[in-house]
Design an enzyme around this catalytic site. Structure first.
Site, PDB file in Angstrom:
ATOM      1  N   LYS A 157       1.820  -7.970 -10.284  1.00 12.05           N
ATOM      2  CA  LYS A 157       0.429  -7.915 -10.760  1.00 12.05           C
ATOM      3  C   LYS A 157       0.261  -6.956 -11.934  1.00 12.05           C
ATOM      4  O   LYS A 157       0.951  -5.946 -12.030  1.00 12.05           O
ATOM      5  CB  LYS A 157      -0.497  -7.468  -9.617  1.00 12.05           C
ATOM      6  CG  LYS A 157      -0.291  -8.231  -8.329  1.00 12.05           C
ATOM      7  CD  LYS A 157      -1.229  -7.786  -7.219  1.00 12.05           C
ATOM      8  CE  LYS A 157      -0.829  -8.391  -5.893  1.00 12.05           C
ATOM      9  NZ  LYS A 157       0.237  -7.645  -5.211  1.00 12.05           N
TER      10      LYS A 157
ATOM     11  N   TYR B  49       2.137  -0.596  -7.462  1.00 11.08           N
ATOM     12  CA  TYR B  49       2.776  -0.147  -6.218  1.00 11.08           C
ATOM     13  C   TYR B  49       3.968   0.772  -6.512  1.00 11.08           C
ATOM     14  O   TYR B  49       4.511   1.383  -5.588  1.00 11.08           O
ATOM     15  CB  TYR B  49       3.267  -1.327  -5.379  1.00 11.08           C
ATOM     16  CG  TYR B  49       2.206  -2.297  -4.913  1.00 11.08           C
ATOM     17  CD1 TYR B  49       0.844  -2.018  -5.041  1.00 11.08           C
ATOM     18  CD2 TYR B  49       2.570  -3.517  -4.347  1.00 11.08           C
ATOM     19  CE1 TYR B  49      -0.115  -2.930  -4.630  1.00 11.08           C
ATOM     20  CE2 TYR B  49       1.612  -4.431  -3.916  1.00 11.08           C
ATOM     21  CZ  TYR B  49       0.279  -4.130  -4.069  1.00 11.08           C
ATOM     22  OH  TYR B  49      -0.668  -5.049  -3.659  1.00 11.08           O
TER      23      TYR B  49
ATOM     24  N   ASP C 145       5.616 -10.079  -2.406  1.00 10.97           N
ATOM     25  CA  ASP C 145       4.446  -9.709  -3.203  1.00 10.97           C
ATOM     26  C   ASP C 145       4.472  -8.215  -3.523  1.00 10.97           C
ATOM     27  O   ASP C 145       4.365  -7.384  -2.630  1.00 10.97           O
ATOM     28  CB  ASP C 145       3.166 -10.053  -2.419  1.00 10.97           C
ATOM     29  CG  ASP C 145       1.902  -9.658  -3.161  1.00 10.97           C
ATOM     30  OD1 ASP C 145       1.327 -10.530  -3.831  1.00 10.97           O
ATOM     31  OD2 ASP C 145       1.495  -8.482  -3.080  1.00 10.97           O
TER      32      ASP C 145
ATOM     33  N   HIS D 103      -4.639  -7.673 -11.241  1.00  8.80           N
ATOM     34  CA  HIS D 103      -4.820  -6.921  -9.995  1.00  8.80           C
ATOM     35  C   HIS D 103      -6.287  -6.623  -9.680  1.00  8.80           C
ATOM     36  O   HIS D 103      -6.702  -6.636  -8.517  1.00  8.80           O
ATOM     37  CB  HIS D 103      -4.030  -5.603 -10.083  1.00  8.80           C
ATOM     38  CG  HIS D 103      -3.619  -5.042  -8.763  1.00  8.80           C
ATOM     39  ND1 HIS D 103      -2.492  -4.298  -8.583  1.00  8.80           N
ATOM     40  CD2 HIS D 103      -4.204  -5.112  -7.541  1.00  8.80           C
ATOM     41  CE1 HIS D 103      -2.394  -3.941  -7.300  1.00  8.80           C
ATOM     42  NE2 HIS D 103      -3.425  -4.413  -6.657  1.00  8.80           N
TER      43      HIS D 103
END
Length: 283
Positions: free
Chosen positions: A74, A49, A44, A107
């Protein structure tokens, strides 16, 4: 590993590996390689990120066939909108070096997420997204989405751990056939979760740690968990939750730990919403 069948028939592992807060490319790539070597198949990540490329490198080098992996990423707030989402999906695929994603999530429930979801529905129908869903959609927001869209979200990834249990949210997800997935299943280390007396005592009954008891509790509630660690021994411990089952009494004891609110984020705080909108992940 056990699997859950999503509302479109896709099988998803009940435990995965998260890479939130692992921005260093070399460390992230190694962590994903270690996780896959430890038996994880669900990885994930997220555009926000800033480590999709590192995850992609690990996927390329891991030696496990692509079809055995379940890759999630996401859409960030900045890309909420129909045209923006189309571009963002392609960018994530390029970063990961993949031709399709197993799961693609919105997200945050902010910006033009309905427009973004329409783009996701099209990509889903074309087969580039095998399943689509959302993150952080609290009950009223999730109900509104489910009543609006054509393709029901398969997953809602929200904060779920012994100190914020969200039973009402789980009930609504069940009603709509949406699988709950826990981010922060260890409460991001708060509340002394790894040495918490209740969880420690319950874990000891089964020869397990407090952390393993916390993960097992969520799994038994029908929640997919994605614990994160950059330490291989921890990854292996987190995976070692499939050979025991908590009793009804243990589940009830853990239920008493619920505070009824998050101590990590507050999606109802305008300052938090403004902060998320101000976070830009590209030009």
């Amino acid at each position: 590993m056990e699997f859950v069948t999503l509302n479109n028939g896709v099988k998803m592992p009940k435990e995965g590996f998260g890479v939130f807060q692992v921005p260093d490319p070399a460390q992230c790539e190694q962590a994903v390689l270690d996780a896959i070597a430890s038996g994880y198949r669900l990885i994930d990540t997220a555009a926000a990120y800033m480590n999709e490329k590192a995850v992609g490198e690990a996927i390329k080098k891991c030696g496990v066939p692509r079809e055995e992996l379940f890759i999630t990423t996401k859409l960030w707030v900045q890309d909420a909108g129909y045209e923006e989402a189309k571009k963002a999906i392609q960018t994530s695929l390029d970063n990961l070096g993949l031709s399709y994603l197993d799961l693609y999530l919105i997200h945050q429930p902010m910006g033009d997420y309905i427009g973004a979801y329409r783009a996701m529905e099209e990509e889903y129908k074309e087969g580039r997204l095998k399943a689509i869903g959302v993150c952080n959609f609290y009950p009223a927001r999730l109900a509104d989405l489910c009543e609006t869209v054509d393709v029901m979200p398969a997953v809602n990834q929200v904060e779920l751990h012994p100190f914020f249990q969200q039973e009402n949210a789980l009930a609504l997800m069940k009603e709509y056939g949406v699988v709950p997935e826990a981010w922060g299943p260890f409460a991001e280390g708060n509340h002394g979760i790894f040495t918490h007396p209740v969880l420690t005592k319950i874990g000891e009954k089964y020869g397990k740690s407090a952390a393993q008891a916390a993960l097992r509790w969520n799994v038994q509630r029908g929640v997919v968990v994605i614990p994160k660690s950059v330490h291989k021994d921890r990854m292996e411990q987190n995976m070692d939750i499939w050979d025991f089952e908590l009793s009804a009494e243990d589940m009830a004891e853990i239920a008493k730990l619920d505070l009824g609110h998050s101590e990590i984020v507050n999606h109802d705080d305008p300052a938090f919403v403004k902060m998320l909108h101000s976070m830009k992940i590209h030009e």
